[in-house]
Design a protein around this motif. Structure first.
Motif, PDB file in Angstrom:
ATOM      1  N   THR A  93     -22.758 -43.144 -84.099  1.00 46.15           N
ATOM      2  CA  THR A  93     -24.074 -42.518 -84.210  1.00 46.15           C
ATOM      3  C   THR A  93     -24.224 -41.546 -83.041  1.00 46.15           C
ATOM      4  O   THR A  93     -23.301 -41.385 -82.241  1.00 46.15           O
ATOM      5  CB  THR A  93     -25.209 -43.573 -84.140  1.00 46.15           C
ATOM      6  OG1 THR A  93     -25.233 -44.122 -82.808  1.00 46.15           O
ATOM      7  CG2 THR A  93     -25.012 -44.682 -85.161  1.00 46.15           C
ATOM      8  N   SER A  94     -25.385 -40.955 -82.915  1.00 53.73           N
ATOM      9  CA  SER A  94     -25.626 -40.030 -81.801  1.00 53.73           C
ATOM     10  C   SER A  94     -25.686 -40.757 -80.460  1.00 53.73           C
ATOM     11  O   SER A  94     -25.684 -40.114 -79.407  1.00 53.73           O
ATOM     12  CB  SER A  94     -26.926 -39.251 -82.034  1.00 53.73           C
ATOM     13  OG  SER A  94     -28.025 -40.140 -82.107  1.00 53.73           O
ATOM     14  N   ASN A  95     -25.733 -42.082 -80.475  1.00 51.71           N
ATOM     15  CA  ASN A  95     -25.754 -42.863 -79.230  1.00 51.71           C
ATOM     16  C   ASN A  95     -24.350 -43.074 -78.663  1.00 51.71           C
ATOM     17  O   ASN A  95     -24.202 -43.667 -77.607  1.00 51.71           O
ATOM     18  CB  ASN A  95     -26.416 -44.221 -79.453  1.00 51.71           C
ATOM     19  CG  ASN A  95     -27.894 -44.087 -79.713  1.00 51.71           C
ATOM     20  OD1 ASN A  95     -28.454 -42.996 -79.673  1.00 51.71           O
ATOM     21  ND2 ASN A  95     -28.551 -45.186 -79.992  1.00 51.71           N
ATOM     22  N   TRP A  96     -23.328 -42.621 -79.399  1.00 49.18           N
ATOM     23  CA  TRP A  96     -21.953 -42.763 -78.949  1.00 49.18           C
ATOM     24  C   TRP A  96     -21.562 -41.536 -78.117  1.00 49.18           C
ATOM     25  O   TRP A  96     -21.743 -40.397 -78.546  1.00 49.18           O
ATOM     26  CB  TRP A  96     -21.007 -42.876 -80.140  1.00 49.18           C
ATOM     27  CG  TRP A  96     -21.021 -44.201 -80.823  1.00 49.18           C
ATOM     28  CD1 TRP A  96     -22.080 -44.799 -81.421  1.00 49.18           C
ATOM     29  CD2 TRP A  96     -19.917 -45.079 -80.992  1.00 49.18           C
ATOM     30  NE1 TRP A  96     -21.710 -46.003 -81.958  1.00 49.18           N
ATOM     31  CE2 TRP A  96     -20.371 -46.192 -81.711  1.00 49.18           C
ATOM     32  CE3 TRP A  96     -18.578 -45.024 -80.622  1.00 49.18           C
ATOM     33  CZ2 TRP A  96     -19.536 -47.248 -82.043  1.00 49.18           C
ATOM     34  CZ3 TRP A  96     -17.748 -46.069 -80.962  1.00 49.18           C
ATOM     35  CH2 TRP A  96     -18.232 -47.174 -81.659  1.00 49.18           C
ATOM     36  N   HIS A  97     -20.991 -41.774 -76.944  1.00 49.52           N
ATOM     37  CA  HIS A  97     -20.501 -40.713 -76.065  1.00 49.52           C
ATOM     38  C   HIS A  97     -19.033 -41.026 -75.814  1.00 49.52           C
ATOM     39  O   HIS A  97     -18.718 -42.060 -75.219  1.00 49.52           O
ATOM     40  CB  HIS A  97     -21.295 -40.677 -74.765  1.00 49.52           C
ATOM     41  CG  HIS A  97     -22.769 -40.550 -75.005  1.00 49.52           C
ATOM     42  ND1 HIS A  97     -23.382 -39.337 -75.205  1.00 49.52           N
ATOM     43  CD2 HIS A  97     -23.741 -41.493 -75.123  1.00 49.52           C
ATOM     44  CE1 HIS A  97     -24.675 -39.532 -75.416  1.00 49.52           C
ATOM     45  NE2 HIS A  97     -24.911 -40.835 -75.375  1.00 49.52           N
ATOM     46  N   CYS A  98     -18.149 -40.147 -76.287  1.00 50.20           N
ATOM     47  CA  CYS A  98     -16.717 -40.448 -76.268  1.00 50.20           C
ATOM     48  C   CYS A  98     -15.940 -39.459 -75.418  1.00 50.20           C
ATOM     49  O   CYS A  98     -16.261 -38.275 -75.370  1.00 50.20           O
ATOM     50  CB  CYS A  98     -16.160 -40.441 -77.689  1.00 50.20           C
ATOM     51  SG  CYS A  98     -16.914 -41.711 -78.743  1.00 50.20           S
ATOM     52  N   THR A 141     -11.876 -43.640 -75.489  1.00 52.57           N
ATOM     53  CA  THR A 141     -12.857 -44.569 -74.942  1.00 52.57           C
ATOM     54  C   THR A 141     -14.240 -43.980 -75.147  1.00 52.57           C
ATOM     55  O   THR A 141     -14.464 -42.798 -74.896  1.00 52.57           O
ATOM     56  CB  THR A 141     -12.615 -44.797 -73.441  1.00 52.57           C
ATOM     57  OG1 THR A 141     -11.265 -45.241 -73.258  1.00 52.57           O
ATOM     58  CG2 THR A 141     -13.580 -45.835 -72.888  1.00 52.57           C
ATOM     59  N   CYS A 142     -15.145 -44.823 -75.612  1.00 48.83           N
ATOM     60  CA  CYS A 142     -16.532 -44.398 -75.829  1.00 48.83           C
ATOM     61  C   CYS A 142     -17.481 -45.322 -75.077  1.00 48.83           C
ATOM     62  O   CYS A 142     -17.146 -46.479 -74.806  1.00 48.83           O
ATOM     63  CB  CYS A 142     -16.876 -44.447 -77.315  1.00 48.83           C
ATOM     64  SG  CYS A 142     -15.828 -43.404 -78.345  1.00 48.83           S
ATOM     65  N   ILE A 143     -18.650 -44.805 -74.779  1.00 52.02           N
ATOM     66  CA  ILE A 143     -19.750 -45.618 -74.261  1.00 52.02           C
ATOM     67  C   ILE A 143     -20.920 -45.424 -75.216  1.00 52.02           C
ATOM     68  O   ILE A 143     -21.334 -44.292 -75.484  1.00 52.02           O
ATOM     69  CB  ILE A 143     -20.165 -45.223 -72.835  1.00 52.02           C
ATOM     70  CG1 ILE A 143     -18.999 -45.417 -71.859  1.00 52.02           C
ATOM     71  CG2 ILE A 143     -21.381 -46.031 -72.392  1.00 52.02           C
ATOM     72  CD1 ILE A 143     -19.285 -44.944 -70.439  1.00 52.02           C
ATOM     73  N   ALA A 148     -16.157 -45.605 -68.118  1.00 48.47           N
ATOM     74  CA  ALA A 148     -15.257 -46.557 -68.760  1.00 48.47           C
ATOM     75  C   ALA A 148     -13.943 -45.858 -69.077  1.00 48.47           C
ATOM     76  O   ALA A 148     -13.915 -44.644 -69.282  1.00 48.47           O
ATOM     77  CB  ALA A 148     -15.877 -47.102 -70.047  1.00 48.47           C
ATOM     78  N   TYR A 149     -12.881 -46.632 -69.082  1.00 44.24           N
ATOM     79  CA  TYR A 149     -11.594 -46.155 -69.589  1.00 44.24           C
ATOM     80  C   TYR A 149     -10.911 -47.323 -70.275  1.00 44.24           C
ATOM     81  O   TYR A 149     -11.357 -48.477 -70.151  1.00 44.24           O
ATOM     82  CB  TYR A 149     -10.715 -45.543 -68.486  1.00 44.24           C
ATOM     83  CG  TYR A 149     -10.268 -46.506 -67.415  1.00 44.24           C
ATOM     84  CD1 TYR A 149      -9.108 -47.276 -67.574  1.00 44.24           C
ATOM     85  CD2 TYR A 149     -10.991 -46.651 -66.244  1.00 44.24           C
ATOM     86  CE1 TYR A 149      -8.697 -48.154 -66.585  1.00 44.24           C
ATOM     87  CE2 TYR A 149     -10.590 -47.521 -65.256  1.00 44.24           C
ATOM     88  CZ  TYR A 149      -9.440 -48.272 -65.419  1.00 44.24           C
ATOM     89  OH  TYR A 149      -9.036 -49.148 -64.442  1.00 44.24           O
ATOM     90  N   SER A 152      -6.294 -44.181 -71.475  1.00 39.91           N
ATOM     91  CA  SER A 152      -7.157 -43.055 -71.846  1.00 39.91           C
ATOM     92  C   SER A 152      -7.720 -42.394 -70.602  1.00 39.91           C
ATOM     93  O   SER A 152      -7.751 -42.985 -69.525  1.00 39.91           O
ATOM     94  CB  SER A 152      -8.318 -43.549 -72.719  1.00 39.91           C
ATOM     95  OG  SER A 152      -9.261 -44.244 -71.918  1.00 39.91           O
ATOM     96  N   THR A 153      -8.183 -41.171 -70.775  1.00 48.76           N
ATOM     97  CA  THR A 153      -8.985 -40.568 -69.714  1.00 48.76           C
ATOM     98  C   THR A 153     -10.333 -41.282 -69.749  1.00 48.76           C
ATOM     99  O   THR A 153     -10.737 -41.841 -70.764  1.00 48.76           O
ATOM    100  CB  THR A 153      -9.189 -39.052 -69.958  1.00 48.76           C
ATOM    101  OG1 THR A 153      -9.758 -38.864 -71.256  1.00 48.76           O
ATOM    102  CG2 THR A 153      -7.884 -38.298 -69.863  1.00 48.76           C
ATOM    103  N   SER A 154     -11.007 -41.264 -68.636  1.00 49.31           N
ATOM    104  CA  SER A 154     -12.279 -41.971 -68.577  1.00 49.31           C
ATOM    105  C   SER A 154     -13.408 -41.118 -69.130  1.00 49.31           C
ATOM    106  O   SER A 154     -13.318 -39.891 -69.176  1.00 49.31           O
ATOM    107  CB  SER A 154     -12.596 -42.406 -67.140  1.00 49.31           C
ATOM    108  OG  SER A 154     -12.749 -41.271 -66.326  1.00 49.31           O
ATOM    109  N   ILE A 155     -14.448 -41.807 -69.562  1.00 49.53           N
ATOM    110  CA  ILE A 155     -15.690 -41.153 -69.982  1.00 49.53           C
ATOM    111  C   ILE A 155     -16.739 -41.519 -68.932  1.00 49.53           C
ATOM    112  O   ILE A 155     -16.872 -42.689 -68.581  1.00 49.53           O
ATOM    113  CB  ILE A 155     -16.128 -41.571 -71.412  1.00 49.53           C
ATOM    114  CG1 ILE A 155     -17.501 -41.015 -71.797  1.00 49.53           C
ATOM    115  CG2 ILE A 155     -16.122 -43.067 -71.593  1.00 49.53           C
ATOM    116  CD1 ILE A 155     -17.519 -39.569 -72.119  1.00 49.53           C
TER     117      ILE A 155
END
Length: 146
Positions: free
Chosen positions: A37-42, A58-60, A127-128, A140-143
């Motif tokens: 959803t729009s609440n996902w930041h990847c 990786t997503c937050i 997060a990673y 992964s690269t971190s977000i």
């Protein structure tokens, strides 16, 4: 004696249910379907070191109020064969998790969700993830969210 045993079983069930209800939301260590959803930041989608056809990121996920956050390791298998995956999430907000070994069939996407953690006004949060695919590790690269 039977009545006492029955009462203890019932009490344990009630306490156990209460503990589960109070625990933060988490699907780890199991892999689950992913629906963003729009609440996902990847972070960026990356090709795994073991295969150009296995992608991960990786997503937050943040709550509407930005009060809670949850890290997610997302994996897509674009290969023509199943792969074995396992992974881990690392965060600076207590949302880390280990993800069980699992088979991911061709064409599927799956995610390992860390616990939902109250972050309040903590900033930045990041997060990673580490993904082992068919025995080959990659990170992964971190977000980072500010």
């Amino acid at each position: 004696m039977r009545q006492v045993s029955k009462a203890l079983t019932m009490a344990a069930a009630v306490v156990g249910a209460g503990m589960l209800a109070a625990a933060p939301a988490s699907a780890a260590p199991f892999w689950q379907p992913v629906s963003t959803t729009s609440n996902w930041h990847c972070g960026s989608t990356e090709k795994h070191a073991g295969s150009n056809n296995v992608l991960f990121q990786t997503c937050i996920v943040v709550s509407d109020s930005n009060t809670y956050a949850q890290a997610v390791l997302v994996v897509r298998n674009n290969a023509s064969a199943a792969v074995n995956i396992e992974g881990s999430l690392t965060t600076n907000f207590g949302g880390g998790a280990d993800c069980n070994s699992s088979k991911l069939n061709p064409g599927l996407v799956t995610g390992c969700f860390g616990p939902t953690i109250k972050v309040g006004s903590a900033s930045p949060i990041y997060a990673y993830s580490d993904l082992k695919m068919n025995g080959i590790s990659d990170r992964s690269t971190s977000i980072t969210l500010v």
